[in-house]
Design a protein around this motif. Structure first.
Motif, short mmCIF file in Angstrom:
data_model
loop_
_atom_site.label_atom_id
_atom_site.label_comp_id
_atom_site.label_asym_id
_atom_site.label_seq_id
_atom_site.Cartn_x
_atom_site.Cartn_y
_atom_site.Cartn_z
N UNK A 1 72.69 42.19 22.45
CA UNK A 1 73.14 43.05 23.60
C UNK A 1 74.91 44.12 22.86
N UNK A 2 75.39 45.15 23.41
CA UNK A 2 76.37 44.95 22.90
C UNK A 2 77.57 43.46 23.21
N UNK A 3 78.75 44.28 22.18
CA UNK A 3 79.89 43.07 22.19
C UNK A 3 80.69 43.54 23.02
N UNK A 4 81.01 42.38 23.63
CA UNK A 4 82.41 42.36 25.38
C UNK A 4 83.14 42.54 25.00
N UNK A 5 83.97 41.77 23.79
CA UNK A 5 84.90 41.83 23.34
C UNK A 5 86.14 42.18 21.63
N UNK A 6 86.66 42.36 20.83
CA UNK A 6 87.04 42.91 19.71
C UNK A 6 86.62 40.69 19.22
N UNK B 1 85.77 47.27 20.02
CA UNK B 1 86.96 47.87 19.54
C UNK B 1 87.89 47.08 19.96
N UNK B 2 89.09 46.85 19.60
CA UNK B 2 90.28 45.77 20.22
C UNK B 2 90.52 46.71 21.36
N UNK B 3 91.08 45.56 22.52
CA UNK B 3 91.99 46.30 23.90
C UNK B 3 92.64 45.47 24.31
N UNK B 4 93.70 45.96 24.99
CA UNK B 4 95.40 45.48 25.35
C UNK B 4 94.45 43.02 25.68
N UNK B 5 93.51 43.84 26.86
CA UNK B 5 93.46 42.61 27.10
C UNK B 5 92.46 41.26 26.24
N UNK C 1 93.42 36.72 25.75
CA UNK C 1 92.80 36.25 25.50
C UNK C 1 91.35 35.69 24.97
N UNK C 2 91.00 34.61 24.84
CA UNK C 2 89.45 35.05 23.81
C UNK C 2 88.05 35.03 24.59
N UNK C 3 86.94 35.81 24.77
CA UNK C 3 86.56 35.53 25.34
C UNK C 3 84.85 34.54 23.84
N UNK C 4 83.54 34.14 24.87
CA UNK C 4 83.03 34.02 24.21
C UNK C 4 82.73 32.10 24.20
N UNK C 5 83.66 31.77 23.45
CA UNK C 5 83.61 30.38 23.00
C UNK C 5 82.42 29.24 23.14
N UNK C 6 82.70 28.47 24.47
CA UNK C 6 82.19 27.13 24.31
C UNK C 6 80.19 28.39 24.80
N UNK D 1 76.99 38.93 13.13
CA UNK D 1 76.37 37.82 13.82
C UNK D 1 77.36 37.06 13.93
N UNK D 2 78.24 36.18 13.32
CA UNK D 2 78.95 35.40 13.42
C UNK D 2 79.04 34.97 13.95
N UNK D 3 80.92 35.82 14.78
CA UNK D 3 81.63 36.93 15.58
C UNK D 3 80.28 36.69 16.81
N UNK D 4 79.43 37.33 16.78
CA UNK D 4 78.66 37.12 18.57
C UNK D 4 78.55 36.43 18.82
N UNK D 5 77.74 34.52 18.24
CA UNK D 5 77.76 34.14 18.58
C UNK D 5 78.74 32.26 18.46
N UNK D 6 79.80 32.92 17.78
CA UNK D 6 80.63 32.26 16.94
C UNK D 6 79.86 30.90 16.19
N UNK D 7 79.38 31.10 14.79
CA UNK D 7 79.23 30.32 14.54
C UNK D 7 79.79 30.68 12.84
N UNK D 8 80.01 29.45 12.19
CA UNK D 8 80.84 29.32 11.13
C UNK D 8 80.73 30.17 9.82
#
Length: 607
Positions: free
Chosen positions: A23-28, A33-37, A41-46, A77-84
């Motif tokens: 699915x499309x990414x929800x945040x930078x 694309x980066x927004x002010x919000x 804070x970071x989204x995704x995480x756990x 892909x790693x950004x989307x899944x928070x994988x090193x």
């Protein structure tokens, strides 16, 4: 977790391949694309890390669309899944079907394993490579067994795109393989699955009785030929009753380990830790093995029904089929069967109105023999390198995602259907006292009618070879594949049971029977077995990582010279073989010396 990403950016096509899966990414933080919000804070995480199991499908998505995995695509892909990224790179480079270096969009995988080597794979590869030079736009890769041994030599063409296009050419020639690679979407269709079953249509068959008789795409046809009667009886018996029937039948695993299936199911069902998981091991990568492919292509609903019964018995609500990446037709057949079963209420939240919820998900492998080992398979599904885990704990306690798990291969699971429809007693009456039921054997090599044969346990090797029409001049028979052992032509009175092959000093394995006549150069065949284990070792433990290399080097020297030097290398092979068998962490290393040892001691391969 401190994640360090590179400066490479994905192309629009690579981004689209990943987004189609996730699915499309929800945040930078995930690559939007980066927004002010996003700065606050970071989204995704756990939540994102919990999706690590999508790493392997994500790598497939990129590789299928582009043909290879660039640094930019891997980073995205790693950004989307928070994988090193370093860990994801280790996963991507673990599998033979992926490439992290640029390559043509079309790749032709030419099998060079045992059956194909005996059928002239070396000359075939040389001819193909001469025709498809650097400017052809086609990459040619020498591949391990493609699971098409009854039609050797074989090739598989894969053209990246949306959608990815595949073509199987088997038995193939230089001209046929080049045509398949040049235009995979217009290549001749594969023969039906029944062509791989010389006994197709025989009313005495049990496991293969529907192959070639029913339309594998039709759920109605499957049900008209007895489909889902076993599931209805399972609901009538209840989970404990199903496990009791499977236990009383004497069914043991058909993948080679021969562990009692009922005991495994009972041990998992009794675990208080939840959820429970069911995994179907459809990654049959043992050279010479193709029986599971034939079932999945010719009778896919049987596997779906059998998995539903197994899930019900052990209290699992989710099942995985870990499928070989080299089986495109099996993938399409299973996807269709799962979709139709779901649409008809045979998978989902309330199966047959019984209040039982169960669903199946397919995970594609990508060319790693070691993933046939159950714990390596779990790691692969979870998004890690497919390396075996130490035992204990055993999978019935801590398996997939650390939860109690049953893992069975395709043949083991479909045996559950006749157990429930015929009854445990009738099933146990087939075969012998300690090896009950029917058994599937994959017969290939120097025989007139190669294919999958269904016979009751206890039939002799000689009887099976007579069914397949063994050709004159038999030199040796390999039982159990590359991890098995050779027997001489005068030893073919061996009864094909677990106990019979053990008494004969060999193994039944997964049911591979490969016949070789005098035209096959045995030393070259043994070298190919050693090359196979060297390439397929995961490298986790030193005995296997080093031992498989030393074994291959010694056999290479023996092929190139004879005399005293060969005697020294044979002594070295024995030392290395003992170390492999005694100290390797899993069955790959423990069995890597078996076939070579049997060829030296039983066949006098280097005399």
């Amino acid at each position: 977790m401190d994640l360090h990403f590179g400066d490479s950016e994905p192309t629009a096509e690579e981004r689209a391949a990943v987004d189609a899966l996730l699915g499309p990414p929800e945040s930078a933080w995930e690559g939007a694309d980066r927004t002010e919000t996003d700065l606050r804070w970071a989204r995704g995480g756990r939540a994102a890390r919990d999706r690590r199991e999508l790493l392997l499908p994500g790598l497939h998505a990129i590789n299928d669309r582009i043909g290879w995995i660039s640094a930019g695509a891997l980073d995205y892909l790693c950004r989307r899944l928070t994988v090193p990224p370093a860990e994801a790179y280790g996963v991507a480079t673990f599998y033979a079907m992926f490439s992290v270096a640029p390559r043509p969009a079309t790749v032709l995988h030419v099998c060079t394993d045992l059956a194909c080597t005996a059928a002239g794979a070396d000359a075939l590869c040389a001819g193909i490579e001469a025709r498809l030079g650097p400017g052809s736009g086609v990459g040619v890769e020498r591949a391990p067994c493609l699971g098409l041994c009854e039609r050797a030599p074989a090739a598989l063409a894969i053209r990246a795109g949306d959608p990815v296009c595949t073509a199987v050419s088997a038995p193939t020639t230089v001209r046929a393989a080049v045509l398949a690679a040049s235009a995979p979407d217009s290549a001749p269709r594969e023969p039906p699955a029944r062509r791989a079953v010389p006994q197709a249509g025989d009313p005495s068959l049990i496991l293969l009785r529907r192959v070639g008789v029913v339309d594998p795409a039709s759920l109605d046809d499957y049900r008209a030929h007895g489909g889902y009667a076993a599931l209805r009886r399972a609901f009538a018996l209840g989970p404990a009753g199903v496990i009791r029937e499977v236990t009383d039948s004497g069914l043991v695993g058909r993948g080679g380990a021969a562990f009692p299936t009922g005991r495994k199911w009972q041990a998992t069902a009794s675990q208080p830790d939840r959820p429970h998981h069911l995994v179907c091991n459809a990654d049959e990568s043992e050279p010479g093995t193709f029986k599971d492919r034939v079932i999945m292509e010719g009778d896919p609903y049987a596997l779906v029904e059998a998995m539903t019964i197994a899930g019900y018995a052990i209290g699992a609500q989710r099942g995985w089929i870990y499928l070989r990446g080299e089986y495109p037709r099996a993938l399409h057949r299973l996807e269709h069967a799962i979709g139709r079963a779901r649409a008809r209420g045979l998978l989902g939240d309330d199966i047959l109105g019984q209040g039982y919820a169960f669903d199946i998900e397919i995970r594609r492998g990508a060319g790693a023999y070691i993933c046939g080992e159950e714990t390596a398979l779990f790691n692969s599904i979870e998004g890690y390198r497919g390396e075996p885990r130490s035992k204990p704990p055993f999978p019935v306690e801590k398996g997939l995602f650390g939860k109690p798990t049953v893992e069975n291969n395709v043949e083991t699971l479909v045996n559950v259907l006749p157990i429930l429809t015929q009854g445990a007693g009738a099933y146990a009456a087939i075969g012998t006292e300690h090896s009950t039921g029917p058994k599937l054997f994959c017969v290939s090599g120097s025989v007139a009618r190669p294919g999958v044969y269904e016979v009751p346990f206890g039939v002799t090797l000689c009887g099976l070879l007579e069914l397949a029409g063994v050709r004159p001049g038999l030199r040796a028979v390999l039982l159990g594949g590359a991890a098995g052992g050779f027997v001489r032509p005068d030893e073919t009175d061996i009864p094909l049971t677990f106990e019979g092959t053990r008494r004969a000093g060999t193994t039944l394995g997964s049911g591979v029977v490969m016949a070789f006549d005098g035209t096959v150069p045995l030393p070259r065949l043994l070298l190919r077995i050693a090359e196979f284990f060297r390439d397929e070792s995961c490298g986790q433990c030193v005995p296997c990582r080093v031992g498989t290399v030393r074994q291959q080097e010694a056999l290479q020297r023996i092929v190139e010279r004879t005399g005293a030097a060969a005697a020294e290398d044979i002594a070295l092979l024995r030392d290395v073989g003992r170390a492999l068998r005694d100290a390797s962490i899993c069955g790959l290393g423990q069995t890597a010396w078996n076939a070579v040892e049997s060829a030296v001691d039983r066949l006098g391969a280097y005399e």
